[in-house]
Design a protein around this motif. Structure first.
Motif, PDB file in Angstrom:
ATOM      1  N   THR A   2       0.892  -1.169  -0.096  1.00 48.50           N
ATOM      2  CA  THR A   2      -0.122   0.147  -0.109  1.00 48.50           C
ATOM      3  C   THR A   2       0.904   1.286  -0.258  1.00 48.50           C
ATOM      4  O   THR A   2       1.965   1.183   0.743  1.00 48.50           O
ATOM      5  CB  THR A   2      -0.791   0.109   1.379  1.00 48.50           C
ATOM      6  OG1 THR A   2      -1.752  -1.394   1.428  1.00 48.50           O
ATOM      7  CG2 THR A   2      -1.856   1.280   1.288  1.00 48.50           C
ATOM      8  N   ILE A   3       0.418   2.136  -0.760  1.00 48.16           N
ATOM      9  CA  ILE A   3       1.111   3.449  -0.989  1.00 48.16           C
ATOM     10  C   ILE A   3       0.365   4.193  -0.251  1.00 48.16           C
ATOM     11  O   ILE A   3      -0.782   4.761  -0.841  1.00 48.16           O
ATOM     12  CB  ILE A   3       1.743   3.878  -2.376  1.00 48.16           C
ATOM     13  CG1 ILE A   3       2.638   2.824  -2.873  1.00 48.16           C
ATOM     14  CG2 ILE A   3       2.327   5.160  -2.538  1.00 48.16           C
ATOM     15  CD1 ILE A   3       2.944   3.079  -4.306  1.00 48.16           C
ATOM     16  N   LYS A   4       0.754   4.859   0.817  1.00 46.03           N
ATOM     17  CA  LYS A   4      -0.070   6.283   1.350  1.00 46.03           C
ATOM     18  C   LYS A   4       0.238   7.699   0.831  1.00 46.03           C
ATOM     19  O   LYS A   4       1.786   7.993   0.546  1.00 46.03           O
ATOM     20  CB  LYS A   4       0.382   6.142   2.922  1.00 46.03           C
ATOM     21  CG  LYS A   4      -0.187   7.402   3.565  1.00 46.03           C
ATOM     22  CD  LYS A   4      -0.127   7.241   5.118  1.00 46.03           C
ATOM     23  CE  LYS A   4      -1.005   8.425   5.741  1.00 46.03           C
ATOM     24  NZ  LYS A   4      -0.716   8.576   7.202  1.00 46.03           N
ATOM     25  N   LYS A   5      -0.447   8.366   0.420  1.00 52.13           N
ATOM     26  CA  LYS A   5      -0.251   9.685  -0.416  1.00 52.13           C
ATOM     27  C   LYS A   5      -0.029  10.355   0.663  1.00 52.13           C
ATOM     28  O   LYS A   5      -0.897  10.901   1.614  1.00 52.13           O
ATOM     29  CB  LYS A   5      -1.497  10.127  -1.134  1.00 52.13           C
ATOM     30  CG  LYS A   5      -1.651   8.885  -2.482  1.00 52.13           C
ATOM     31  CD  LYS A   5      -1.864   9.532  -3.492  1.00 52.13           C
ATOM     32  CE  LYS A   5      -2.172   8.531  -4.729  1.00 52.13           C
ATOM     33  NZ  LYS A   5      -1.045   8.188  -5.279  1.00 52.13           N
ATOM     34  N   VAL A   6       1.083  11.541   0.636  1.00 52.90           N
ATOM     35  CA  VAL A   6       1.320  12.493   1.739  1.00 52.90           C
ATOM     36  C   VAL A   6       1.192  13.880   0.900  1.00 52.90           C
ATOM     37  O   VAL A   6       1.833  13.889   0.203  1.00 52.90           O
ATOM     38  CB  VAL A   6       2.599  12.317   2.239  1.00 52.90           C
ATOM     39  CG1 VAL A   6       2.829  13.530   3.277  1.00 52.90           C
ATOM     40  CG2 VAL A   6       2.730  11.110   3.086  1.00 52.90           C
ATOM     41  N   LYS A   7       0.194  14.707   1.130  1.00 56.20           N
ATOM     42  CA  LYS A   7      -0.147  16.039   0.638  1.00 56.20           C
ATOM     43  C   LYS A   7       0.960  17.126   1.207  1.00 56.20           C
ATOM     44  O   LYS A   7       1.066  17.210   2.489  1.00 56.20           O
ATOM     45  CB  LYS A   7      -1.517  16.513   0.903  1.00 56.20           C
ATOM     46  CG  LYS A   7      -2.001  17.407  -0.061  1.00 56.20           C
ATOM     47  CD  LYS A   7      -3.596  17.376  -0.045  1.00 56.20           C
ATOM     48  CE  LYS A   7      -4.301  18.575  -0.868  1.00 56.20           C
ATOM     49  NZ  LYS A   7      -3.929  18.525  -2.169  1.00 56.20           N
ATOM     50  N   PRO A  58       6.401  16.519  -5.375  1.00 56.27           N
ATOM     51  CA  PRO A  58       5.371  15.620  -5.905  1.00 56.27           C
ATOM     52  C   PRO A  58       5.905  14.768  -6.811  1.00 56.27           C
ATOM     53  O   PRO A  58       6.697  14.729  -7.683  1.00 56.27           O
ATOM     54  CB  PRO A  58       4.311  16.562  -6.447  1.00 56.27           C
ATOM     55  CG  PRO A  58       4.558  17.984  -6.012  1.00 56.27           C
ATOM     56  CD  PRO A  58       6.049  17.868  -5.557  1.00 56.27           C
ATOM     57  N   GLY A  59       5.453  13.414  -6.566  1.00 56.09           N
ATOM     58  CA  GLY A  59       5.903  12.099  -7.565  1.00 56.09           C
ATOM     59  C   GLY A  59       6.995  11.430  -6.804  1.00 56.09           C
ATOM     60  O   GLY A  59       7.333  10.362  -6.956  1.00 56.09           O
ATOM     61  N   ASP A  60       7.748  11.927  -5.745  1.00 57.05           N
ATOM     62  CA  ASP A  60       8.887  11.312  -4.905  1.00 57.05           C
ATOM     63  C   ASP A  60       8.028   9.960  -4.379  1.00 57.05           C
ATOM     64  O   ASP A  60       6.707  10.228  -3.605  1.00 57.05           O
ATOM     65  CB  ASP A  60       9.650  12.182  -4.245  1.00 57.05           C
ATOM     66  CG  ASP A  60      10.620  13.159  -4.910  1.00 57.05           C
ATOM     67  OD1 ASP A  60      10.559  12.650  -6.077  1.00 57.05           O
ATOM     68  OD2 ASP A  60      11.112  14.161  -4.252  1.00 57.05           O
ATOM     69  N   VAL A  61       8.883   9.183  -4.286  1.00 55.75           N
ATOM     70  CA  VAL A  61       8.217   7.778  -3.427  1.00 55.75           C
ATOM     71  C   VAL A  61       9.426   7.712  -2.307  1.00 55.75           C
ATOM     72  O   VAL A  61      10.576   7.650  -2.728  1.00 55.75           O
ATOM     73  CB  VAL A  61       7.950   6.642  -4.294  1.00 55.75           C
ATOM     74  CG1 VAL A  61       7.647   5.613  -3.415  1.00 55.75           C
ATOM     75  CG2 VAL A  61       7.186   7.115  -5.231  1.00 55.75           C
ATOM     76  N   PHE A  69       5.424   5.895   0.785  1.00 59.29           N
ATOM     77  CA  PHE A  69       4.859   7.221   0.981  1.00 59.29           C
ATOM     78  C   PHE A  69       4.971   7.700  -0.381  1.00 59.29           C
ATOM     79  O   PHE A  69       6.121   7.796  -0.787  1.00 59.29           O
ATOM     80  CB  PHE A  69       5.168   8.228   1.957  1.00 59.29           C
ATOM     81  CG  PHE A  69       5.084   7.469   3.312  1.00 59.29           C
ATOM     82  CD1 PHE A  69       4.281   7.485   4.006  1.00 59.29           C
ATOM     83  CD2 PHE A  69       6.461   6.867   3.878  1.00 59.29           C
ATOM     84  CE1 PHE A  69       3.916   7.004   5.304  1.00 59.29           C
ATOM     85  CE2 PHE A  69       6.349   6.430   5.073  1.00 59.29           C
ATOM     86  CZ  PHE A  69       5.054   6.425   5.713  1.00 59.29           C
ATOM     87  N   GLU A  70       4.148   8.108  -0.915  1.00 59.91           N
ATOM     88  CA  GLU A  70       4.143   9.126  -2.410  1.00 59.91           C
ATOM     89  C   GLU A  70       3.678  10.546  -1.834  1.00 59.91           C
ATOM     90  O   GLU A  70       2.623  10.999  -1.595  1.00 59.91           O
ATOM     91  CB  GLU A  70       3.131   8.627  -3.403  1.00 59.91           C
ATOM     92  CG  GLU A  70       3.291   9.348  -4.636  1.00 59.91           C
ATOM     93  CD  GLU A  70       2.648   8.813  -5.832  1.00 59.91           C
ATOM     94  OE1 GLU A  70       2.586   9.596  -6.965  1.00 59.91           O
ATOM     95  OE2 GLU A  70       1.917   8.047  -5.593  1.00 59.91           O
ATOM     96  N   ILE A  71       4.541  11.455  -2.504  1.00 62.13           N
ATOM     97  CA  ILE A  71       4.269  12.970  -2.149  1.00 62.13           C
ATOM     98  C   ILE A  71       3.542  13.180  -3.150  1.00 62.13           C
ATOM     99  O   ILE A  71       3.509  13.145  -4.518  1.00 62.13           O
ATOM    100  CB  ILE A  71       5.781  13.730  -2.255  1.00 62.13           C
ATOM    101  CG1 ILE A  71       6.663  13.166  -1.271  1.00 62.13           C
ATOM    102  CG2 ILE A  71       5.490  14.975  -1.890  1.00 62.13           C
ATOM    103  CD1 ILE A  71       6.281  13.089   0.230  1.00 62.13           C
ATOM    104  N   VAL A  72       2.482  14.185  -2.950  1.00 61.43           N
ATOM    105  CA  VAL A  72       1.335  14.634  -3.862  1.00 61.43           C
ATOM    106  C   VAL A  72       1.234  16.254  -3.354  1.00 61.43           C
ATOM    107  O   VAL A  72       1.303  16.509  -2.513  1.00 61.43           O
ATOM    108  CB  VAL A  72       0.152  13.757  -3.765  1.00 61.43           C
ATOM    109  CG1 VAL A  72       0.146  12.231  -4.212  1.00 61.43           C
ATOM    110  CG2 VAL A  72      -0.503  13.806  -2.670  1.00 61.43           C
TER     111      VAL A  72
END
Length: 73
Positions: A2-7, A58-61, A69-72
């Motif tokens: 699971t990838i958690k998106k971090v805003k 944004p787009g970094d994992v 975590f994925e930066i959005v």
């Protein structure tokens, strides 16, 4: 996996690695980042990273503490 998106905060272009580790409760304080990064493997875009001030865009994992975590924006 699971990838958690971090805003990112409104109006910012990036966050630093130590901020990510802190807001995701991997470390308790920003000062703990240096020790955590010395003792644990953290990957940014599948590359090992040990700089707590690494800018994440944004787009970094980021993979840390068994989580992804994925930066959005």
């Amino acid at each position: 996996m699971t990838i958690k998106k971090v805003k990112l905060k409104e109006g910012t272009e990036f966050m630093t690695l130590n901020v990510l580790l802190k807001i995701e409760d991997i470390i308790e304080t920003g000062g703990m980042a240096k020790i955590y990064l010395q003792e644990n493997i953290v990957l940014v875009n599948d590359e090992p990273e040990n700089r707590r001030g690494r800018k994440l865009y944004p787009g970094d994992v980021v993979k840390a503490s068994g989580q992804t975590f994925e930066i959005v924006k």
